[in-house]
Design an enzyme around this catalytic site. Structure first.
Site, PDB file in Angstrom:
ATOM      1  N   LYS A  96       2.021 -41.813  44.871  1.00 43.10           N
ATOM      2  CA  LYS A  96       1.081 -42.905  45.113  1.00 43.10           C
ATOM      3  C   LYS A  96      -0.242 -42.312  45.599  1.00 43.10           C
ATOM      4  CE  LYS A  96       4.623 -46.281  46.354  1.00 43.10           C
ATOM      5  NZ  LYS A  96       4.297 -47.326  45.380  1.00 43.10           N
ATOM      6  N   ASP A 104       4.256 -57.740  50.303  1.00 42.90           N
ATOM      7  CA  ASP A 104       4.098 -57.934  48.858  1.00 42.90           C
ATOM      8  C   ASP A 104       5.457 -57.989  48.159  1.00 42.90           C
ATOM      9  OD1 ASP A 104       2.687 -58.353  46.534  1.00 42.90           O
ATOM     10  OD2 ASP A 104       2.263 -56.240  46.166  1.00 42.90           O
ATOM     11  N   GLY A 142      -6.903 -46.474  43.533  1.00 38.24           N
ATOM     12  CA  GLY A 142      -5.824 -45.505  43.445  1.00 38.24           C
ATOM     13  C   GLY A 142      -4.845 -45.906  42.371  1.00 38.24           C
ATOM     14  N   GLY A 195      -9.048 -48.982  40.639  1.00 37.83           N
ATOM     15  CA  GLY A 195     -10.056 -48.033  41.084  1.00 37.83           C
ATOM     16  C   GLY A 195      -9.825 -47.490  42.476  1.00 37.83           C
ATOM     17  N   LEU A 248       2.097 -45.384  36.416  1.00 36.12           N
ATOM     18  CA  LEU A 248       3.038 -46.492  36.575  1.00 36.12           C
ATOM     19  C   LEU A 248       2.330 -47.797  36.925  1.00 36.12           C
ATOM     20  CD1 LEU A 248       5.945 -44.766  38.536  1.00 36.12           C
ATOM     21  CD2 LEU A 248       5.814 -45.253  36.085  1.00 36.12           C
TER      22      LEU A 248
END
Length: 687
Positions: A67, A165, A49, A47, A42
């Site tokens: 995740k 975020d 994760g 790099g 998704l």
């Protein structure tokens, strides 16, 4: 397809048959945590994760989000620290998932040097995709967005959490109800900053991130509010803050109005009031910016009191498009809600997850008979949400798949993915025994009619019989070639029926006293997640993933008839007390009522927004009369009038799926098992 979970792999998608990645040659992991199958990338964290769409093989391949955090660390000390921080972040996410607009945390674990979080999959589009499809938002829609999201921000800020975020990509409009869901709390990103780089890395997105967060790496509630303001600017004007940031840094925030399109056919303008709110949200100086969500709400709704501490906003969804309407989807507030929206607050009646039960006040309803005419009104009065006081108890450490009441009404049994069964004293609300012995998750439990024996079926392919009084194992029934998905005792307690998963599609009948196999019933073409005896013990009903229900003559072992009509798998079956009516719950989101004498469908009950995992009737002779109860992955339990097919009421259980329900012998108590925080919650009416 199967995803390679090497975060550096350039082409992670692989055919199912591969044991090693065709691109990077890393060994493929078919099941993360023993149950989550990664099928699609998704998002990529460069790099560090990735985020994967995955299937939960324990839950009929239900979608979830995995995740991954992949710290490149040397030595055991830093890795141990990373795992410790990871668990702290997971615990925080678990607490935040109490809010219905934040995804539920399903699991977290370490595997092959990587750390993984598993969260609820939110079915819907993020606001960036929505904007790309339908164009700029109107002022009314921006106000609605703020009123829907600000209570969520208040909820997390009160708990000391800063999102860091916020942007259109991290806000999803849930398809089922149109509510906005805040995703991606950045546990892996925060860990990356703390463990990987220590200095110089900032969590956030250019253009949406506040100055203090970008320069110093420090974030406050006001920092999230800046990001929310930037998000509103983007959706209102169609101009991406990230593009402006690259071109001119933060100077755009002082002149954001110049990007508004002149009012006209497709133009956008804002009122003085909303303009002032956006001005204050987008202040570079944190001292001049809003400090809290309450302050923003107060300016949006002058004259109203600030939000309570646990807000639940209410929005009316409108999905219909009109000719020439550029925006086929909108959220509209009716006049009453406009004046009262921010004053509504409640705690979910049926909590977050694990096991719940509540008691209702006595009610009356005409007993069901196929010959009775439906009543003109429902003679039932169920208590409101405020009639319940929730009481929490420590419970299982993973999803609860099955619940059952003892026929004497004193004990509740619950079975879990944590490989244990718990027996609870209902009068005291205390755990009596934890039954351990299965080597894999437990799908199903059932009490014998004398309440002395509990049967359990597990993914370890065995059935176990337990002494309820002592909690000791009586015997293990073996011989299945796949997991045992359902068990049920005959009314006389002499026979146990069991259904199994896809590789062993036979139904087995067992002698309870000897543990010997009596007979095998064959006919289904896929797994059997539900079996039920008729009240007279002469007929067995079986619901299957092959979309059919079969009725079996227990004297001969022969199939009586097959009931067809569902578009998806049958997940649960239950006999009405009359023995002539059968209810079935399906993956197709419907409940069907069947006349067993004719094999014909009586009616279809529609109202759930996700698969119906469990159905049950109130026992015969209870004060509540005949009522059908259903539990669903839409996180609700519904009560139905079988005579009319009408819904009596919906119980909102919070953020967890409902996998199983059970009703006490007196019809006064409902228990539900599901996902989420995996705790026992009890509701009793206020007297």
């Amino acid at each position: 397809m199967l995803c390679c979970v090497n975060p550096d792999c350039q082409k992670p998608l692989n055919p199912d048959k591969n044991n090693y990645c065709h691109s990077c040659r890393a060994e493929l992991i078919p099941l993360l945590g023993g149950r989550y199958r990664p099928t699609q990338v998704l998002s990529d964290e460069g790099g560090f994760g990735r985020t994967y769409l995955a299937e939960d093989v324990h839950k009929l391949n239900e979608c979830c989000v995995v995740k991954q955090f992949a710290p490149k660390l040397q030595g055991t000390g830093p890795l141990t620290k990373a795992i410790e921080l990871f668990k702290q972040e997971a615990s925080r996410l678990q607490e935040l998932a109490e809010h219905p607009q934040i995804p539920t945390l399903l699991a977290y674990f370490e595997q092959n040097g990587y750390l993984f979080l598993v969260q609820q999959f939110i079915d819907g589009k993020n606001l960036l995709k929505e904007w790309e499809r339908r164009g700029n938002y109107s002022e009314t829609e921006i106000r609605e967005l703020l009123l829907d999201l600000l209570p969520v921000l208040k909820f997390i800020h009160v708990r000391g959490v800063i999102h860091r975020d916020i942007k259109p990509q991290n806000i999803i409009r849930r398809q089922s109800d149109g509510r906005l869901v805040l995703i991606d709390f950045g546990a892996s990103k925060q860990l990356t900053v703390t463990v990987q780089t220590k200095m110089g890395t900032v969590i956030g997105s250019h253009g949406y991130t506040a100055l203090e967060q970008m320069q110093d790496g420090k974030a406050y509630p006001a920092s999230d509010l800046f990001s929310l303001g930037a998000t509103c600017f983007h959706l209102l004007t169609g101009v991406r803050p990230s593009q402006l940031w690259v071109q001119q840094g933060y100077s755009w925030v002082g002149s954001w109005r110049q990007y508004l399109i002149s009012p006209g056919k497709d133009g956008v303008s804002v009122s003085i009031e909303l303009g002032e709110v956006l001005d204050k949200l987008l202040q570079l100086d944190i001292q001049k910016r809003y400090e809290s969500a309450d302050e923003v709400i107060a300016d949006l709704t002058p004259g109203l009191s600030p939000l309570p501490s646990l807000p639940v906003t209410v929005l009316t969804s409108t999905f219909a498009s009109t000719p020439g309407n550029k925006r086929p989807f909108s959220l509209r507030l009716n006049n009453t809600l406009k004046s009262q929206l921010l004053l509504i607050s409640s705690i979910s009646v049926l909590g977050l997850a694990g096991v719940w039960y509540f008691q209702t006040r006595p009610h009356t309803m005409s007993e069901y008979s196929p010959s009775n005419s439906p009543p003109t009104s429902l003679p039932i009065s169920l208590p409101s949400k405020s009639d319940f006081l929730p009481k929490a108890f420590k419970g299982h450490s993973s999803d609860v798949n099955s619940v059952a009441f003892s026929p004497d009404g004193t004990t509740l049994g619950s079975a879990s993915d944590d490989k244990t069964i718990k027996l609870w004293n209902l009068a005291r609300g205390e755990e009596i025994h934890t039954l351990e012995g299965h080597s894999n998750w437990i799908w199903t439990v059932a009490f014998s009619p004398d309440s002395k024996t509990l049967a359990s079926g597990s993914a370890d392919k065995t059935i176990k019989l337990w002494n309820v009084e002592t909690g000791k194992l009586v015997r293990t029934l073996e011989g299945n070639t796949d997991g045992v998905t359902s068990v049920a005792f005959s009314p006389d307690g002499k026979t146990l029926a069991s259904g199994t998963a896809s590789k062993d599609i036979r139904i087995k009948l067992w002698n309870v006293k000897t543990g010997k196999l009596i007979r095998t019933l064959e006919g289904h073409t896929d797994g059997v997640p539900s079996v039920a005896f008729s009240p007279d013990g002469k007929t067995l009903a079986s619901g299957s993933w092959d979309k059919t229900i079969k009725l079996w003559n227990l004297n001969t072992g022969k199939e009586i008839r097959t009931l067809k009509g569902n578009a998806e798998s049958i997940l649960s079956v239950a006999f009405a007390p009359d023995g002539v009516t059968l209810a079935s719950g399906s993956k197709d989101k419907t409940i069907k009522l069947w006349n067993l004498n004719t094999g014909k469908e009586i009616r279809t009950l529609k109202g759930h927004k996700d698969k119906v995992n469990s159905v049950a009737f109130l026992p015969s002779g209870t004060q509540n009369g005949l009522t059908l109860v259903s539990g669903s992955s839409d996180k609700t339990i519904k009560l139905w009038n079988p005579l009319t097919g009408k819904e009596i009421r919906t119980l909102d259980t919070g953020s967890g799926y409902i996998y199983a329900i059970a009703i006490s012998p007196d019809g006064e108590t409902i228990a539900g098992g599901g996902s989420g925080e995996n705790i026992l919650k009890i509701w009793q009416p206020i007297h």
